[in-house]
Design a protein around this motif. Structure first.
Motif, PDB file in Angstrom:
ATOM      1  N   GLY A  19       4.460  -7.441  -3.302  1.00 45.57           N
ATOM      2  CA  GLY A  19       3.971  -6.066  -3.254  1.00 45.57           C
ATOM      3  C   GLY A  19       3.007  -5.856  -2.107  1.00 45.57           C
ATOM      4  N   PRO A  20       2.130  -4.862  -2.249  1.00 45.21           N
ATOM      5  CA  PRO A  20       1.264  -4.439  -1.148  1.00 45.21           C
ATOM      6  C   PRO A  20       0.054  -5.351  -0.941  1.00 45.21           C
ATOM      7  CG  PRO A  20       0.784  -3.179  -3.098  1.00 45.21           C
ATOM      8  CD  PRO A  20       1.945  -4.051  -3.454  1.00 45.21           C
ATOM      9  N   ARG A  49       3.262  -3.358   2.503  1.00 42.06           N
ATOM     10  CA  ARG A  49       3.601  -4.611   3.181  1.00 42.06           C
ATOM     11  C   ARG A  49       5.111  -4.743   3.360  1.00 42.06           C
ATOM     12  NH1 ARG A  49       2.695 -10.702   1.208  1.00 42.06           N
ATOM     13  NH2 ARG A  49       2.826  -9.735  -0.828  1.00 42.06           N
ATOM     14  N   MET A  52       8.786  -0.024   3.453  1.00 41.59           N
ATOM     15  CA  MET A  52       9.686   0.989   2.899  1.00 41.59           C
ATOM     16  C   MET A  52       8.963   2.207   2.328  1.00 41.59           C
ATOM     17  SD  MET A  52      12.549  -1.469   1.098  1.00 41.59           S
ATOM     18  CE  MET A  52      11.532  -2.865   0.634  1.00 41.59           C
ATOM     19  N   SER A  53       7.647   2.227   2.370  1.00 40.60           N
ATOM     20  CA  SER A  53       6.899   3.345   1.802  1.00 40.60           C
ATOM     21  C   SER A  53       7.130   4.632   2.593  1.00 40.60           C
ATOM     22  CB  SER A  53       5.401   3.016   1.807  1.00 40.60           C
ATOM     23  OG  SER A  53       4.658   4.135   1.385  1.00 40.60           O
TER      24      SER A  53
HETATM   25  S1  FES Z   1       4.445  -2.551  -0.476  1.00 38.86           S
HETATM   26 FE1  FES Z   1       4.649  -0.941  -1.867  1.00 38.86          FE
HETATM   27  S2  FES Z   1       5.879   0.489  -0.862  1.00 38.86           S
HETATM   28 FE2  FES Z   1       5.678  -1.130   0.552  1.00 38.86          FE
END
Ligand code: FES
Length: 75
Positions: A19-20, A49, A52-53
């Protein structure tokens, strides 16, 4: 060799598994459009990270929907 840090560093950056980046302030984040985000002491933000956000530089949960796997580990 690591430097000595205070017992409570002012800024903490934590990698969330698959994840982030979780960033705990105080920090000032300036994005690619020069928008400034001030994050006070003890406040947290999640930074994308996976790439794709839709709300970069912030995480919007797309890593979960897209099955992001962060295989890298520091040694
Ligand atoms: S890490 Fe959550 S959208 Fe990229």
């Amino acid at each position: 060799m690591s430097e000595q840090l205070p017992a409570e560093p002012a800024v903490v950056i934590k990698t969330v598994d698959n994840g982030p980046y979780q960033v705990k302030g105080p920090i000032r984040l300036v994005d690619h459009d020069n928008n400034v985000y001030d994050l006070g002491p003890g406040r947290t933000k999640l930074l994308c990270r996976c790439g794709m956000s839709e709300t970069k530089p912030f995480c919007d949960g797309a890593h979960v929907r897209n099955g992001f796997v962060a295989a890298e580990r520091s040694s």
